[in-house]
Each structure stands twice: as structure tokens, then as C-alpha cells.
Design an enzyme around this catalytic site. Structure first.
Site, PDB file in Angstrom:
ATOM      1  N   HIS A 217     -21.408 -16.728  -8.318  1.00 44.47           N
ATOM      2  CA  HIS A 217     -20.175 -17.495  -8.188  1.00 44.47           C
ATOM      3  C   HIS A 217     -19.817 -17.691  -6.724  1.00 44.47           C
ATOM      4  O   HIS A 217     -18.670 -17.923  -6.383  1.00 44.47           O
ATOM      5  CB  HIS A 217     -19.030 -16.817  -8.943  1.00 44.47           C
ATOM      6  CG  HIS A 217     -19.458 -16.292 -10.276  1.00 44.47           C
ATOM      7  ND1 HIS A 217     -19.796 -14.981 -10.482  1.00 44.47           N
ATOM      8  CD2 HIS A 217     -19.666 -16.925 -11.438  1.00 44.47           C
ATOM      9  CE1 HIS A 217     -20.192 -14.835 -11.723  1.00 44.47           C
ATOM     10  NE2 HIS A 217     -20.129 -15.991 -12.334  1.00 44.47           N
TER      11      HIS A 217
HETATM   12  S1  FES Z   1     -19.960 -13.907  -7.091  1.00 41.84           S
HETATM   13 FE1  FES Z   1     -19.699 -13.441  -9.188  1.00 41.84          FE
HETATM   14  S2  FES Z   1     -21.124 -11.856  -9.436  1.00 41.84           S
HETATM   15 FE2  FES Z   1     -21.291 -12.262  -7.341  1.00 41.84          FE
END
Ligand code: FES
Ligand code: HEM
Lengths: 430, 190
Positions: B155
Site C-alpha cells: 500500500h
Molecule cells: S503498506 Fe500496507 S503492508 Fe506495507
């Protein structure tokens, strides 16, 4: 229960009489899905999807029990046992593809079933309990499908389990402890796989139980219909059997055709190739995505990249994601319009179409890599999703001037407008 | 017709005050005791899900770090989770030191995250504090992200050269596990 003119069960054969006096199960079935259940005469094909969901639940249970005869829930051999099913077990490939694609079909028909409820206002009084139980079923389905996807123990299985159990670590203070407790370890491993299998076997039967309650609750007021006008007299209804058993039969045929096309021509279309790589705890796939049916919720999770009001971004994401589903529990009370069917709600239905587009956008964003543009669109679509339920819906319900309702279902039918579908409403010139 | 509550059991005096009755004590006591029993039985059913003894037994790992050149890092495992050991270059150390701590989401200096006189050795779990993916940046040629440390592809969380969270959804810096240098070139984690 049901209407006074409902047909009565009259066992003819002495044996059936004998059974009826002791355990009136055939009577129960007759009243639930037989000639003893009077149904509005004007249902369109959107009313097929409840029966279709039930059929796919049954198919998942049957194919699942067969798979479980060959599958081994052990992190060392789970992946190989699935390959064994695919290559060695007689017709194993068929059963596994039927189960994997059956989950997609099940979720697909349930989404259409939910959308039907939104359009025709089936969540409103007196059917709130039907709706609430439906949301419970949806939550249980999501849990079941998630745990099923972990079982083949490929890369997506493993990392899906890691990310989804990671949600719990967002709980302030005790989150990490809860996560470790859920997994039975510090990362997904054998203990997690075993308990997921145990629960994946159990939950479908819990779903079956809630489905029975859902139908019980439905049969107290009886089915809604495309006009949203309640049944007033016997001429508004027809017996479920043979009228809707036949109509549902058509839908069953079409659904099975699509299902068969997926199994035989595109069995991996909806899957992810990375799940054919055995789980590797040391390397995350470049791009983790859940199954297609979770993508809109995944987009909501990813939309929160900044801390806001003392709440860290991670907790926001998790709260919003669960909130987006829990919100549905409040829908019957957020929509205060007395008119059920969007066919007679000119403003509401425009926003419902926008909501559909919004959810599709979220679905696309959920599967896309997190570039700044993708994150921004995801944030806007997330805000819109919540605004629809929390702002737009209550305001529209107050301001909107509904179109005149027919006096009865029969009147609408005789005017040729009894079963109007969303598409027909959209195309009709006002 | 008398309700159950008003009914006078045979043998009891009619005009005795009926509230609370001895029978209520018995009923409440019995149900409460059954509740305690249910609670006691529930404990092992809940506790069985916690990590078992064999999982907890994998709790220390020893590593020889002598082969890691400045600018390089390795991926090892600790409790079945990835562990990053990184030998920071002077430039990376300077970058980490130049960042004002007050700007950070999880304020820590590089000193807070390393051992005295071993400021170049950054030992962290390779587990993104968002939802647990393995960030990129420890392997040869992997994307180290906009802050030159680690980048989580799931993410988009970006960590700097001290493994501190700088952008994206992760709430805290990469976890520094308990460890010590047992010689100049060997560490024991856990
Ligand atoms: S940014 Fe969501 S798990 Fe690393
Ligand atoms: C609510 C109904 C169900 C849903 C939505 C569901 C969903 C899933 C999904 C998505 C998978 C992963 C498929 C893959 O990628 O290979 C799976 C696997 C599996 N499921 Fe189910 N399932 C359901 C019911 C059941 C039942 C009742 C059983 C009975 C024991 C079962 C047994 C299994 C087994 C053994 C696997 C692993 C084999 C495989 O990966 O194909 N499932 N399930």
C-alpha cells in the site's frame, strides 16, 4: 404467517398424513417454497437471485466436502495436495475449479441480490429483519471465502492471510496480541492454516442456518415486488409453485451455463497466477490483490494514507473498511422515504446509479497499484460511498417528490408496468 | 389466574413477604454458578489458539554479519518472520541524522534504533508495520523507495535509511527486535 388465501397442505397418501401428524416437515416445505406460499404476481428476473444464491451455497458445500476428502491442511503439503487434486485425483481438476469459480458465482449473485434490494427498497419496513440477516450472511460469506482462499497455501493465500490478520493489529493497545492469538504464531503458518480449514468447513453450515432464518423472516410479510406496493388481495399473488419454481428454473439454467463456461473455458480467469507459486514467507508478491469480490473494500482500506484526528491512518483504513459494510445494517433507518421502489423515486434512483458506478470505480482502484492518482481517486470514491448512505440518502428521502404509486399490484400489471426493471426505468421517457 | 410469581408454593405461609423469595436466591445462585463454570471451561478453549510451545521455541537466532559490506543488507529469519540486517553507508547515516525528529510520525533518532558505536548496523524486522508485507529494499537492486530505505509495495509505505516510516499508511517505524552483539561480527536476535 402468509396470507389468508394461501393454499393449505393436504397430504393425500396415508403415509404422508402419518408423517404430517408427527413431523410436519413436508408441510413446512410446501408453505415455504411450494404452492402454499403466495407471491406477488409481478416479480421480474431480479427475484431469481435469492434462489441462485441458495443453489451456489449448496454447490459450494457439495464440492467443498469432496475436496476435503483429498486436501491436507498442513503448511508443508497443502500446496502439493491441491496440485494432487488437480493432477491425480479423478476429476479433481473439475471439482476444484467448480469450487473456486463457485465462490465467485456465489458472491456475484449475492451482489446482484443486494443491488436488487437497494433498488426496490426491500430493506424497508416490514422487511428490516430480512435485510439485517442478509448482511450477516454477507459478512459470514466474506469470512468463509477469505479462509478458503488461504487453503491452497500459494503466495496470494499466504500474503492475503498476513494482510487480513494484520487488520486486527490496528486495534489500539491489544491489537498485536489479538493478531498473534488469531494466527497462533507471529506470522501465518501451520497453526493458522489448520484453524482456517476448520472454520472454512464450519462457516458454510452457519450460513445455511442464517439463510433459513432469512427466509423465515421473509415469509412473515411475504416478498416485496417491483412496484414496492404491498399485496392487497388474492389477485395480486400467485402460488410460488409452479409459477416461480418455473421462473427460477430459467435463471438456474442461465446461471449454470455461465458457471460451466467459466469452469471449462476460463477456469483461472478470476484467479491470480501468483497463487500457483508456493507460499514464501520471505518474499511478498510485487502486487498483492485480494479476489475480485473484495476489491471495493480493499480500495477503501487503502484510501487512508494519512493520520487524522489522533487516529492513525492504519486504524482509519480498517475502521472504514468494516464500517462500509456495517453501514448496511443501518440502511433501513437512514432511508426514511415511505416509497420502496426506485421506479417511483426519480431522484433516489439517479444516486443509486452513481453509487453503482462508484463501487465499480472502487473495485478498479482496489486492484490497481498505489500511485498518487490511484490513491486520490480511491479517496474521492471512498468519501462518495459514505456520503451516499450518510448524507445523500437521508436528504433525498426528505426532499424527493415520488411519482404516484399504483393502487395495487394488479393495477400496475394491467397497465403493463408491473415488473418494470431498473434498465426499463432508465430508458423510459419521463 | 395467578401468575407463576404470585403462586404460593404449597406449605408456605400465605402472608409472608414474597419479595425476594428464598427460591430466587436458589435460582440466581445456581445460574450464576453455572455461568462461572462456563467461563472456566471457555478459558482453555480460547487459550488453545495462542502460539504453542514449539512456535515459541524458535525464539532466538544467531547471525554472522561480517560479510555484509557498507550499503548492503541481508534478509534472515527470526520467528519465521523476515529480518533485515543492513550495513549503512556514511551517506545513509548522514541522511538519517539530518532528518528533524519532530517531523516524524514515530519520532526516533538513528541512535535510538541502533547499538552504541554500531550506528551503521540497522537490524529490523522485515515486516511492514501497516499490514505485514515484506518491504522491498533489502535485496540487490530492489526499489528502496523515495527515502532510500525500504518501500512496501502493498500500500505504498516508504521508510528511510533508519527504517523509520516517512510516508504511506504504516503507523510506526520498522520494529527493531531485541538483539545484542555477542562479538564484533555476530549478533543474537531474541
Ligand atoms: S503498506 Fe500496507 S503492508 Fe506495507
Ligand atoms: C460458503 C461457501 C464456500 C465458499 C464461498 C468457499 C470458498 C472457497 C475458496 C475461494 C477457496 C479457494 C479456491 C482456490 O483458489 O483453490 C476454497 C477452497 C477450499 N474449500 Fe471452500 N468454500 C465454501 C464452502 C466449503 C465447504 C462447505 C467445504 C467443505 C469442507 C469447503 C472446502 C474447501 C477446501 C478443502 C478447499 C481447498 C482446496 C482448494 O483450494 O481448491 N469449502 N473455498
Amino acid at each position: 404467517m402468509s396470507f389468508p388465501w394461501a393454499k393449505q397442505y393436504e397430504p393425500k397418501h396415508p403415509l404422508m398424513k402419518w408423517v404430517d401428524d408427527r413431523l410436519p416437515l413436508p408441510r413446512f416445505v410446501y408453505n415455504a417454497v411450494g404452492a402454499g406460499y403466495p407471491v406477488p404476481r409481478n416479480l421480474n428476473y431480479f427475484w431469481n437471485f435469492g434462489v441462485l444464491a441458495g443453489m451456489f451455497l449448496a454447490l459450494q458445500i457439495v464440492t467443498g466436502i469432496v475436496l476435503a476428502m483429498h486436501y491436507a491442511a498442513n503448511a508443508g503439503i497443502a500446496f502439493d495436495s491441491v496440485e494432487h487434486i488437480m493432477r491425480d485425483v479423478n476429476a479433481g481438476w473439475f471439482i476444484r475449479y467448480a469450487h473456486a469459480n463457485g465462490a465467485s458465482m456465489f458472491l456475484l449473485v449475492v451482489y446482484i441480490h443486494i443491488a436488487r434490494g437497494l433498488w426496490y427498497g426491500s430493506y424497508k419496513a416490514p422487511r428490516e429483519m430480512v435485510w439485517l440477516l442478509g448482511v450477516v450472511i454477507f459478512l459470514l460469506m466474506m469470512a468463509t471465502a477469505f479462509m478458503g482462499y488461504v487453503l491452497p497455501w500459494g503466495q496470494m493465500s499466504f500474503w492475503g492471510a498476513q494482510v487480513i490478520t494484520g487488520f486486527f493489529s490496528a486495534i489500539p493497545g491489544v491489537g498485536e496480541t489479538i493478531r498473534v492469538w488469531l494466527l497462533g504464531g507471529f506470522a501465518p503458518d501451520n497453526s493458522a492454516l489448520n484453524r482456517f480449514f476448520s472454520l472454512h468447513y464450519l462457516l458454510p453450515f452457519v450460513i445455511l442456518g442464517v439463510v433459513i432464518l432469512h427466509i423465515w423472516a421473509l415469509h412473515i410479510p411475504g416478498s416485496n415486488n417491483p412496484t414496492g406496493v404491498e399485496v392487497k388481495s388474492e389477485q395480486d399473488t400467485v402460488p410460488f409453485h409452479p409459477y416461480y419454481t418455473a421462473k427460477d428454473g430459467v435463471g438456474v439454467g442461465v446461471a449454470l451455463l455461465i458457471f460451466a463456461a467459466l469452469i471449462f473455458y476460463a477456469p483461472n480467469l478470476l484467479g491470480h497466477p501468483d497463487n500457483y507459486i508456493p507460499a514464501n514467507p520471505l518474499s511478498t508478491p510485487a502486487h498483492i490483490v485480494p479476489e475480485w469480490y473484495f476489491l471495493p473494500f480493499y480500495a477503501i482500506l487503502k484510501a487512508f494514507t494519512f493520520d487524522f484526528l489522533w487516529i492513525p491512518a492504519k486504524l482509519w483504513g480498517v475502521l472504514a473498511m468494516f464500517g462500509s459494510i456495517l453501514l448496511l445494517f443501518f440502511l433501513p433507518w437512514l432511508d426514511t422515504s415511505p416509497v420502496r421502489s426506485a421506479n417511483y423515486r426519480p431522484t433516489y434512483r439517479i444516486f443509486l446509479w452513481i453509487l453503482l458506478v462508484d463501487v465499480l470505480v472502487l473495485g478498479y482502484i482496489g486492484g490497481a497499484a498505489p500511485t498518487p492518482a490511484v490513491i486520490l481517486i480511491g479517496q474521492i470514491a471512498t468519501i462518495y460511498y459514505f456520503a451516499h448512505f450518510l448524507l445523500i440518502l437521508p436528504i433525498v428521502s426528505m426532499m424527493e417528490r415520488p411519482r404516484p404509486l399504483p393502487n395495487s399490484i394488479t393495477e400496475a400489471v394491467l397497465a403493463g408496468k408491473g415488473g418494470t426493471s431498473p434498465a426499463q426505468t432508465a430508458l423510459a421517457t419521463e | 389466574m395467578a401468575t407463576l410469581d404470585e403462586a404460593v408454593p404449597p406449605g408456605e405461609v400465605q402472608d409472608a413477604p414474597a419479595d425476594p423469595r428464598r427460591r430466587d436466591y436458589l435460582a440466581i445462585g445456581a445460574v450464576a454458578w453455572a455461568g462461572v463454570g462456563a467461563g472456566v471451561i471457555a478459558l482453555p478453549l480460547i487459550n488453545q489458539m495462542s502460539p504453542s510451545a514449539d512456535v515459541l521455541a524458535l525464539s532466538t537466532t544467531e547471525l554472522d554479519v561480517s560479510a555484509i559490506q557498507p550499503g548492503q543488507s541481508i534478509k534472515a529469519t527470526f520467528r519465521k518472520q523476515p529480518l533485515f540486517v543492513r550495513n549503512l553507508t556514511p551517506k545513509e547515516i548522514a541522511e538519517a541524522d539530518a532528518t528533524p525528529v519532530s517531523d516524524l510520525r514515530d519520532p526516533q533518532t538513528l541512535e535510538d534504533r541502533t547499538k552504541p558505536d554500531k550506528k551503521n548496523w540497522l537490524v529490523t524486522l522485515g515486516v511492514c508495520t501497516h499490514l505485514g508485507c515484506v518491504p522491498l529494499g533489502a535485496g540487490e537492486g530492489e526499489n528502496k523507495g523515495p527515502f532510500g530505505g525500504y518501500f512496501c509495495p502493498c500500500h505504498g509505505s516508504a521508510y528511510d535509511t533508519a527504517g523509520r516510516i516517512r510516508s504511506g499508511p504504516a503507523p510506526t517505524n520498522l520494529t527493531v527486535p531485541e538483539y545484542e552483539f555477542i562479538s564484533d561480527t555476530t549478533i543474537r536476535v531474541g
